[in-house]
Design an enzyme around this catalytic site. Sequence first.
Site, PDB file in Angstrom:
ATOM      1  N   LYS A 131       5.299   7.031   5.597  1.00  0.00           N
ATOM      2  CA  LYS A 131       3.833   7.052   5.551  1.00  0.00           C
ATOM      3  C   LYS A 131       3.288   6.958   6.971  1.00  0.00           C
ATOM      4  CE  LYS A 131      -0.060   4.538   3.467  1.00  0.00           C
ATOM      5  NZ  LYS A 131      -0.457   3.333   2.706  1.00  0.00           N
TER       6      LYS A 131
ATOM      7  N   SER B 204      -1.737   0.127  -2.853  1.00  0.00           N
ATOM      8  CA  SER B 204      -1.478   1.447  -2.289  1.00  0.00           C
ATOM      9  C   SER B 204      -0.056   1.953  -2.449  1.00  0.00           C
ATOM     10  CB  SER B 204      -1.858   1.472  -0.803  1.00  0.00           C
ATOM     11  OG  SER B 204      -3.250   1.393  -0.651  1.00  0.00           O
TER      12      SER B 204
ATOM     13  N   SER C   3      -3.190   4.399  -1.241  1.00  0.00           N
ATOM     14  CA  SER C   3      -3.250   5.269  -0.084  1.00  0.00           C
ATOM     15  C   SER C   3      -1.914   5.938   0.259  1.00  0.00           C
ATOM     16  CB  SER C   3      -3.723   4.469   1.140  1.00  0.00           C
ATOM     17  OG  SER C   3      -2.824   3.431   1.452  1.00  0.00           O
TER      18      SER C   3
END
Length: 469
Positions: free
Chosen positions: A82, A180, A156
């Site tokens: 990420k 997330s 996210s």
Amino acid sequence: MDETEAQIAFAGVAGQAALIRDRQLSAVELTQALLDRIERLDPAVNAFRTVLSESALAEAAARDATAPAQRGPLHGVPIAIKDELDVAGELTTFGGAARTNPAQADSEPVRRLRAAGAVIIGKTRMPEFGQWPFTESAAGGYTRNPWDLTRTPGGSSGGTAAAVAAGLIAAGMGGDGGGSIRIPAACCGIFGLKPQRGRISVAPAPDLWHALGTVGPLTRSVLDSALMYDAIRGNLPSDRYRAPDPATSFERAALTEPRCLRIALSTRAATRGVRLADDQRRALERTAQMLRELGHDVAAVDVRYPQLEPAFVPQFYGGVRDEAALVERPDLLERRTKQTLAIGRLFPPLAARWAVAHGERLAATINRLFEDHDLLLTPTIPSLPRAVGALDGIGSLHASLRAIPYVAYTAVWNVCGNPAASVPAGLTPLGLPTAVQVVAAPHDETTLLAVAAQLERASPWAGATPPLA
């Protein structure tokens, strides 16, 4: 796509590592196969911000040249990161366009992944600074759900979740400051565990969003997640939060049949006024019945959550402010992010420190539940993934209102710090994933992993593949 490619793509971390260990594939061959798959399928999904083709193949070649005795548990397996974790020589964009200087060194989780033999294949998309449970940004556009390209993969860590669900990678790293990891795992039909606060170092940063955030993998199976966590867990002296070592490895926990457990069942959200959709309610009821059939004592409880906003909100704004301070071109921040930062000025650093202490007081109250129960079973998200475009044309406050239902079941466990996982719970008649959340007492990932793996054995989900794949 031929059958061989599908078998490789969906073999998972353990399966891909075994293919290399058994010399059915080299690390270079596996990496090239996944790079080809990313090139073909990712334009539709938009899971990757950047694909590190050249460096990944070089790293894979180095893995192939490593003596067998020196190979780690993730030897040769490509992993995505990420875009909030540093990868040496690459930008850490936090989902935006305002950073211009590449990272000088790997973040600690990435360093540990490489030490375990993983190959870093790319960086995945996220909303700017991970503010929203929708992976959409001015810099990156929409990331789409492989089960239905008109819908969000959540956020996210939506880029990572979409890439894993589509079989572009076996696993990728995410982060969780309010759900997330768990929200995109639920949207994409994969497994996502938010670990205990302090379980994973986020160095060079001392923390992630103060006490709210932690990092961890998203995977297709529970065992894959356990293998990843065993490779990356542990602390450094610079870490603000630390968790004691578990009594057993996470891998062993995932392979161990759990004892008969007392499991609390609750549909109450920590945020008032959130309605649970019928598909998610049925998924929760099916899972509860399955757990009873597996020998567990599952009983409905009426969990009473205290007001969480005074603990969560200052840390959220403080976390975004801390990350935004790292950018070289603040003029390139999204308009919505600039609004977030303006609101955040109402919460000075002292407010965030107070919020951390207040969160600890709330956690002491909420965790009384685990004096009489081993686990808590709840929904992960209250509804199916919404259509992409959730953030179109709206500002920070409106985006926060749209985000509230998505974090209604998850954010409380960021305030408390407990381990919590999103576990797949079947598909709707429309072919969309449903999920449940399993929450454990503080520091007890091993019980959670054992039960999640038991559910997976009883109703296998890792073989389910979305239409795109």
